[in-house]
Design a protein around this motif. Structure first.
Motif, PDB file in Angstrom:
ATOM      1  N   ARG A 184      25.416  61.449  67.382  1.00 45.47           N
ATOM      2  CA  ARG A 184      26.202  60.355  67.396  1.00 45.47           C
ATOM      3  C   ARG A 184      25.176  59.028  67.314  1.00 45.47           C
ATOM      4  O   ARG A 184      24.114  59.523  67.857  1.00 45.47           O
ATOM      5  CB  ARG A 184      27.113  59.922  68.295  1.00 45.47           C
ATOM      6  N   ALA A 237      27.778  54.626  68.834  1.00 48.82           N
ATOM      7  CA  ALA A 237      28.006  56.065  68.967  1.00 48.82           C
ATOM      8  C   ALA A 237      28.792  56.521  67.938  1.00 48.82           C
ATOM      9  O   ALA A 237      29.594  57.513  68.047  1.00 48.82           O
ATOM     10  CB  ALA A 237      28.307  56.392  70.284  1.00 48.82           C
ATOM     11  N   PRO A 278      29.565  59.201  64.697  1.00 48.42           N
ATOM     12  CA  PRO A 278      28.937  60.391  64.266  1.00 48.42           C
ATOM     13  C   PRO A 278      28.160  60.151  63.275  1.00 48.42           C
ATOM     14  O   PRO A 278      28.455  59.767  61.976  1.00 48.42           O
ATOM     15  CB  PRO A 278      30.307  61.026  63.981  1.00 48.42           C
ATOM     16  N   THR A 279      26.847  60.514  63.462  1.00 43.88           N
ATOM     17  CA  THR A 279      25.996  60.316  62.289  1.00 43.88           C
ATOM     18  C   THR A 279      26.535  61.140  60.895  1.00 43.88           C
ATOM     19  O   THR A 279      26.207  60.725  59.895  1.00 43.88           O
ATOM     20  CB  THR A 279      24.607  60.880  62.552  1.00 43.88           C
ATOM     21  N   SER A 298      18.329  58.326  66.478  1.00 39.05           N
ATOM     22  CA  SER A 298      19.209  58.807  65.552  1.00 39.05           C
ATOM     23  C   SER A 298      18.371  59.488  64.557  1.00 39.05           C
ATOM     24  O   SER A 298      18.542  60.766  64.231  1.00 39.05           O
ATOM     25  CB  SER A 298      20.231  57.993  65.041  1.00 39.05           C
ATOM     26  N   SER A 339      29.829  64.373  73.487  1.00 43.21           N
ATOM     27  CA  SER A 339      28.312  63.699  73.469  1.00 43.21           C
ATOM     28  C   SER A 339      27.331  64.938  73.632  1.00 43.21           C
ATOM     29  O   SER A 339      27.231  65.437  74.583  1.00 43.21           O
ATOM     30  CB  SER A 339      28.214  62.904  74.706  1.00 43.21           C
TER      31      SER A 339
END
Length: 540
Positions: A152, A158, A160-161, A321, A344
């Protein structure tokens, strides 16, 4: 045979005299006829020991710190170049220092070990392994791996990538954009690290720049982007220098440019400097600045993933990230997801700062407690007084009292107590802190750094400073005090619900937490009990 000595070249070590130490050590060694090779490595993040010198021995690297120029003659006499552990500054084998040994370093595995600009060093420590895998994978397979990892955004929201990347991958490219770059997509790295107590982004860029370059290349392959930009805060001149050199060397070696590793695929990368505005850490304001405009927040929708830089689909990710991506591609999404708890996943670089005895960077899996960081790593306050409050997540994060320090460091656990993890910055305050002044600072910070586009943030923060001043100074009746408290509550609600972005929306966090947990600090202060300014003389 020469002895290898590692002396960090990151900003913290330089500020403490690392360059002078390197020059003096070379001079002293020459005078004594000792053959040495000095490697300017990155910092390991043990800032309470900087400058940290390491000497390569058959048993491993032996650490000495914190070292100053005047310590060098005694260190040499004590046998430092032979790895002797007789001097008081010797910390033993670097890898055995508990502060470092007890961490779970995935992103920062190379930090302080390699020469930041040596591609050979990077390759020798699993560098570009993830990129090679990505070059032999489909874009969708790369995105799926990132989704599996549970990564994330490490900037604050945060998000989600993998979902963000999927959106950009699926974004149509047929519409002709204003700049005429039909089909272009972009990767933008948000390196405008402006939160108080944060330095993890800087450490990545100064200690392991190729990791960030690799992560951005993989992101480009994943979504079909051929151009990337690192938006770097102007206060990081050493990071700028190292990044530009690393980009040049990576291009020469074929890890950037028109033919990535001979694959025929392209990815170009540039560093662009910010102009010192905190608001440009917000992704849409950053994009405005990157386009050469004033850094004003954009309304959403449309999302930057669909209409971003120059109107094109754009991935905007934080440094941490993107720096996690090489490990995820190299080792697999499941390997990364095996760390952490709940939603997480993976690790976060927690940064200890403020009134703390042992400040530095600690990379751990999500789920440890704030108390563990403060006591086992930070070793309490620098002054020796009890710690009273801790702010996590930058200047817009909540102030947490001792009763909440056992909360797990997890996005959802922190949200449940009205706090945020943000970028992982942790600022500690001892018993001498005035929490009313800290609440006032939060409002004042918003007033100063607001882009001014929306009224709640621009005006509400200014009125907030005035109301807090009235609360602190008001010597009149309780009724007047209650009215000001109600007004401050209303202002916080307006900021939270009416602001265009998180700048105004999160400013109430530190104010509300200070009011809730430290109400005694908001009582009117008589002249006799007013806090003394730093430097005042008790005997004047």
């Amino acid at each position: 045979m020469s002895v290898t000595v590692f002396i960090p070249r990151d900003t913290t070590a330089l500020a403490l005299g690392a360059n002078q130490i390197a020059a003096q050590l070379e001079s002293l060694a020459q005078d004594q006829g000792a053959a040495i090779k000095i490697v300017r490595n990155g910092s390991r993040g043990l800032f309470w020991l900087e400058p940290l010198l390491e000497v390569q021995t058959d048993q491993g690297r032996v650490a000495y710190g914190p070292v100053c120029v005047d310590d060098l003659p005694a260190l040499l006499q004590a046998g430092m170049l032979k790895g002797s552990q007789q001097h008081p500054l010797c910390q033993g084998l670097t890898e055995a220092i508990p502060y470092l040994k007890n961490q779970q370093r995935l992103t920062f595995a190379r930090a302080g070990i390699t020469d930041p600009l040596s591609i050979d060093d990077y390759l020798a420590h699993a560098g570009f392994k993830g990129l090679h895998k990505a070059l032999h994978s489909s874009p969708q397979a790369i995105v799926d791996t990132v989704k599996t990892s549970g990564l994330r955004g490490r900037g604050g929201a945060a998000f989600p990538t993998g979902i963000k990347w999927q959106t950009v991958l699926d974004a149509p490219t047929s519409a002709a954009p204003a700049n005429g770059a039909d089909g272009q997509k972009y990767i933008v790295c948000n390196a405008d690290e402006g939160d108080s107590g944060t330095f993890a982004d800087r450490l990545v860029m100064e200690a392991d720049p190729y990791m960030l370059i690799e992560g951005m290349c993989i992101a480009g392959l994943a979504v079909g982007a051929t151009q990337g930009y690192i938006y770097l805060r102007s206060e990081y001149p050493m990071a700028q220098q190292i990044l530009n050199q690393a980009i040049e060397l990576a291009t020469q070696a074929g890890y950037l440019g028109d033919n990535l590793c001979g694959s025929g695929q392209c990815f170009q990368l540039e560093v662009r400097l910010g102009a010192g505005a905190y608001i440009c850490g917000e992704e849409t304001s950053l994009l405005e600045s990157l386009e050469g405009k004033r850094g004003l927040v954009r309304a959403k929708p449309p999302l930057p993933a669909l209409v971003g830089l120059f109107g094109r689909p754009t991935v905007v990710n934080n440094v941490l990230s993107l720096a996690a991506i090489p490990y995820i591609l190299a080792e697999g999404g499941e390997a990364y997801a095996n760390y952490g708890m709940g939603r997480s996943r993976g690790t976060l670089a927690f940064q200890l700062a403020g009134n703390i005895a042992r400040g530095g960077l600690i990379e751990l899996a999500f789920g440890t407690s704030l108390r563990t960081l403060l006591e086992e790593y930070g070793d309490g306050s620098a002054t020796g007084q009890p710690l009273r409050a801790v702010q996590v997540g930058g200047p817009l994060g909540a102030y947490l009292p001792e009763s909440q320090w056992d909360t797990a460091l997890d996005y959802e656990a922190f949200a449940a107590v009205g706090a945020v993890l943000g970028h992982g910055g942790i600022v500690a305050f001892d018993a001498s802190v005035d929490m009313a002044q800290q609440a006032r600072f939060a409002m004042e910070f918003c007033a100063v750094e607001s882009c001014g586009k929306c009224t709640p943030c621009r005006i509400g923060s200014t009125r907030g400073v005035e109301v807090i001043d009235k609360l602190i100074q008001d010597q009149s009746c309780e009724q007047s005090r209650d009215a000001n408290l109600l007004l401050l509550t209303d202002l916080c609600d307006t900021l939270e619900l009416g602001s265009l972005c998180a700048m105004g929306g999160m400013t109430p966090n530190p104010v509300r937490s200070a009011l809730s947990y430290f109400p005694e600090d908001f009582l009117p202060k008589s002249p006799a009990s007013a806090p003394r300014l730093s430097g005042e003389n008790d005997h004047a």
